[in-house]
Motif scaffolding. Structure first.
Motif, PDB file in Angstrom:
ATOM      1  N   SER A 201       0.831  -1.210   0.000  1.00 17.54           N
ATOM      2  CA  SER A 201       0.000   0.000   0.000  1.00 17.54           C
ATOM      3  C   SER A 201       0.863   1.256   0.000  1.00 17.54           C
ATOM      4  O   SER A 201       1.424   1.653   1.028  1.00 17.54           O
ATOM      5  CB  SER A 201      -0.932  -0.005   1.211  1.00 17.54           C
ATOM      6  N   VAL A 204      -0.474   8.106  -1.413  1.00 14.52           N
ATOM      7  CA  VAL A 204      -0.326   9.101  -2.480  1.00 14.52           C
ATOM      8  C   VAL A 204      -0.611  10.528  -2.000  1.00 14.52           C
ATOM      9  O   VAL A 204       0.269  11.385  -2.008  1.00 14.52           O
ATOM     10  CB  VAL A 204      -1.226   8.751  -3.686  1.00 14.52           C
ATOM     11  N   ALA A 233       4.325   7.972  -6.999  1.00 11.66           N
ATOM     12  CA  ALA A 233       3.668   6.675  -7.203  1.00 11.66           C
ATOM     13  C   ALA A 233       4.058   6.062  -8.554  1.00 11.66           C
ATOM     14  O   ALA A 233       4.266   4.850  -8.659  1.00 11.66           O
ATOM     15  CB  ALA A 233       2.153   6.836  -7.106  1.00 11.66           C
ATOM     16  N   ARG A 234       4.157   6.892  -9.583  1.00 17.23           N
ATOM     17  CA  ARG A 234       4.565   6.371 -10.896  1.00 17.23           C
ATOM     18  C   ARG A 234       5.972   5.784 -10.835  1.00 17.23           C
ATOM     19  O   ARG A 234       6.249   4.726 -11.423  1.00 17.23           O
ATOM     20  CB  ARG A 234       4.488   7.488 -11.938  1.00 17.23           C
ATOM     21  N   TYR A 237       5.877   2.387  -9.294  1.00 18.24           N
ATOM     22  CA  TYR A 237       5.491   1.324 -10.234  1.00 18.24           C
ATOM     23  C   TYR A 237       6.673   0.939 -11.114  1.00 18.24           C
ATOM     24  O   TYR A 237       6.870  -0.239 -11.432  1.00 18.24           O
ATOM     25  CB  TYR A 237       4.305   1.757 -11.091  1.00 18.24           C
ATOM     26  N   TRP A 264      -2.566   1.588  -4.541  1.00 20.42           N
ATOM     27  CA  TRP A 264      -2.572   3.040  -4.316  1.00 20.42           C
ATOM     28  C   TRP A 264      -3.535   3.344  -3.172  1.00 20.42           C
ATOM     29  O   TRP A 264      -4.737   3.113  -3.275  1.00 20.42           O
ATOM     30  CB  TRP A 264      -2.987   3.793  -5.575  1.00 20.42           C
ATOM     31  N   THR A 267      -6.088   7.863  -1.516  1.00 21.19           N
ATOM     32  CA  THR A 267      -6.430   8.389  -2.841  1.00 21.19           C
ATOM     33  C   THR A 267      -7.595   9.383  -2.816  1.00 21.19           C
ATOM     34  O   THR A 267      -8.046   9.826  -3.868  1.00 21.19           O
ATOM     35  CB  THR A 267      -6.748   7.248  -3.828  1.00 21.19           C
ATOM     36  N   TYR A 279      -6.050  11.045  -8.141  1.00 23.15           N
ATOM     37  CA  TYR A 279      -5.230   9.937  -7.648  1.00 23.15           C
ATOM     38  C   TYR A 279      -5.732   8.573  -8.127  1.00 23.15           C
ATOM     39  O   TYR A 279      -5.185   7.539  -7.755  1.00 23.15           O
ATOM     40  CB  TYR A 279      -5.149   9.975  -6.124  1.00 23.15           C
ATOM     41  N   LEU A 283      -3.273   7.373 -12.177  1.00 18.65           N
ATOM     42  CA  LEU A 283      -2.474   6.212 -11.769  1.00 18.65           C
ATOM     43  C   LEU A 283      -3.045   4.909 -12.342  1.00 18.65           C
ATOM     44  O   LEU A 283      -2.850   3.838 -11.777  1.00 18.65           O
ATOM     45  CB  LEU A 283      -2.397   6.136 -10.237  1.00 18.65           C
ATOM     46  N   THR A 288      -2.559  -3.379 -10.586  1.00 21.86           N
ATOM     47  CA  THR A 288      -2.565  -2.531  -9.398  1.00 21.86           C
ATOM     48  C   THR A 288      -3.935  -2.587  -8.722  1.00 21.86           C
ATOM     49  O   THR A 288      -4.914  -3.053  -9.303  1.00 21.86           O
ATOM     50  CB  THR A 288      -2.265  -1.053  -9.734  1.00 21.86           C
ATOM     51  N   ASN A 290      -6.529   0.118  -6.462  1.00 18.65           N
ATOM     52  CA  ASN A 290      -6.759   1.470  -5.969  1.00 18.65           C
ATOM     53  C   ASN A 290      -7.865   1.377  -4.936  1.00 18.65           C
ATOM     54  O   ASN A 290      -8.994   1.010  -5.253  1.00 18.65           O
ATOM     55  CB  ASN A 290      -7.167   2.424  -7.094  1.00 18.65           C
TER      56      ASN A 290
END
Length: 367
Positions: A201, A204, A233-234, A237, A264, A267, A279, A283, A288, A290
């Protein structure tokens, strides 16, 4: 079924709800979100449980029973929260089965008093896993320095883990290392590693909150505001892709192991001037999760623009953003250290509030 949420799911993003209450469970609201809003998982935390207990009467009967049994605050919190997670797991079970264990998950967190105690974290993770007694539960363990060996040992015992409170890239690297070490130990302990799952986790919005505050104090260019969280966050990844391309991982994958997916978290937008879906929509990338507050989920369903992979094509831009922030005087390592410390402090405060709410409920039940 919301077309926007459906499109988000089709892009490879598992939509989880960052909320849980007995009211959601018993009224059918949770089942409805699964059916109509593409929700395939649940995360919980002490703040969520405190709110649920303070707002609802659906806990009263169990509280009265526990009070009659002489239960203290700690035991009452344990019983109330594990009951909710167990019942939510039952609702999510068909999703868990349909996805081969990838989704249909419900997370429950170890208590903050063990956040800096490896052995106590491992023991409590095992206790929570046994009490919920559902294969689609996740035990949340903070990605603190003391949490890393606990993550390894908990996975080694065949228990699925949601690593929480991840803010920084070096911290995330340590989390992935702890995960792989846990999978290797689980294999050596005779567990079927194809059935072990984990998510990491990565928070963000809190990154933007802290960095924006520093930018404002420095009188920095407004164009830098609200960019750090997504860029960070990017790059996380990118680190995920690179880490799981190693020969070490390839050997485990050949034995059936599954990658630890990035999740993520945090958010919900804290700054009302920002796009309330940023967010989520910025993303979007496959493999992933979210996890969203309901307000964010509804915003995405209403007006979220889902436009395919927004992460891989933007690695260079993300790095450029972080370089610009450094040039503006932002000390990234200090930001992350502050966020981790404050994250644990907020964790402690939330548990204290939950304990106070439960204490009041117990006293009322005994009156």
């Amino acid at each position: 079924m919301s077309e926007r949420l459906k499109k988000l799911s089709e892009a490879g993003v598992s939509i989880w709800l960052d909320d849980l209450s007995r009211e959601r469970i018993e009224t059918g609201n949770l089942a409805d979100l699964v059916k109509n809003s593409s929700v395939v998982g649940i995360t919980s935390n002490p703040t969520i449980f405190a709110g649920a207990l303070a707002d609802g009467e659906r806990y009263d009967e169990q509280v009265r029973r526990l009070a009659a049994d002489g239960a203290d605050v700690e035991r009452t919190v344990f019983e109330l929260t594990t009951t909710d997670v167990r019942d939510a797991c039952d609702i999510m079970r068909p999703v868990w089965e349909a996805t081969g264990g990838v989704d249909g998950r419900v997370s429950i967190e170890v208590t903050p008093d063990v956040a800096h105690d490896t052995e106590a974290t491992v023991a409590q993770a095992s206790e929570l896993w046994a009490a919920v007694d559902r294969p689609n539960a996740y035990i949340k363990i903070p990605g603190t320095p003391e949490g890393l060996p606990a993550i390894t040992e908990t996975l080694a015992a065949g228990i699925d883990v949601n690593v929480t409170l991840i803010f920084g890239l070096d911290q995330y690297q340590g989390v992935m290392e702890a995960f792989v070490a846990g999978i290797e130990k689980a294999r050596d302990n005779g567990h079927d590693i194809s059935k072990l799952h984990s998510v990491a986790s990565f928070f963000v919005s809190r990154v933007d909150t802290e960095i924006d505050k520093r930018l404002e104090a420095a009188g920095a260019d407004k164009s830098l505001f609200g960019r750090a969280g997504v860029a960070n966050a990017r790059l996380a990844y990118k680190a995920f892709e690179e880490f799981f391309a190693s020969d070490r991982w390839a050997a485990l994958e050949a034995a059936g192991a599954r990658r630890q997916r990035p999740l993520w978290a945090s958010t919900g937008v804290k700054n009302p001037d920002y796009d309330d879906t940023m967010y989520v929509v910025r993303l979007v990338v496959d493999d992933t999760v979210n996890t969203m507050p309901e307000k964010t989920l509804e915003a995405v369903a209403d007006h979220g623009e889902i436009a395919g992979d927004q992460v891989r094509p933007n690695y260079a831009d993300a790095q450029a953003t972080m370089d610009e922030l450094a040039a503006a005087g932002i000390d990234y390592d200090d930001v992350i250290a502050v966020l981790i410390r404050e994250g644990v402090e907020k964790f402690v405060k939330s548990w204290q509030e939950l304990g106070e709410t439960v204490r009041g409920s117990l006293e009322q039940a005994k009156a």
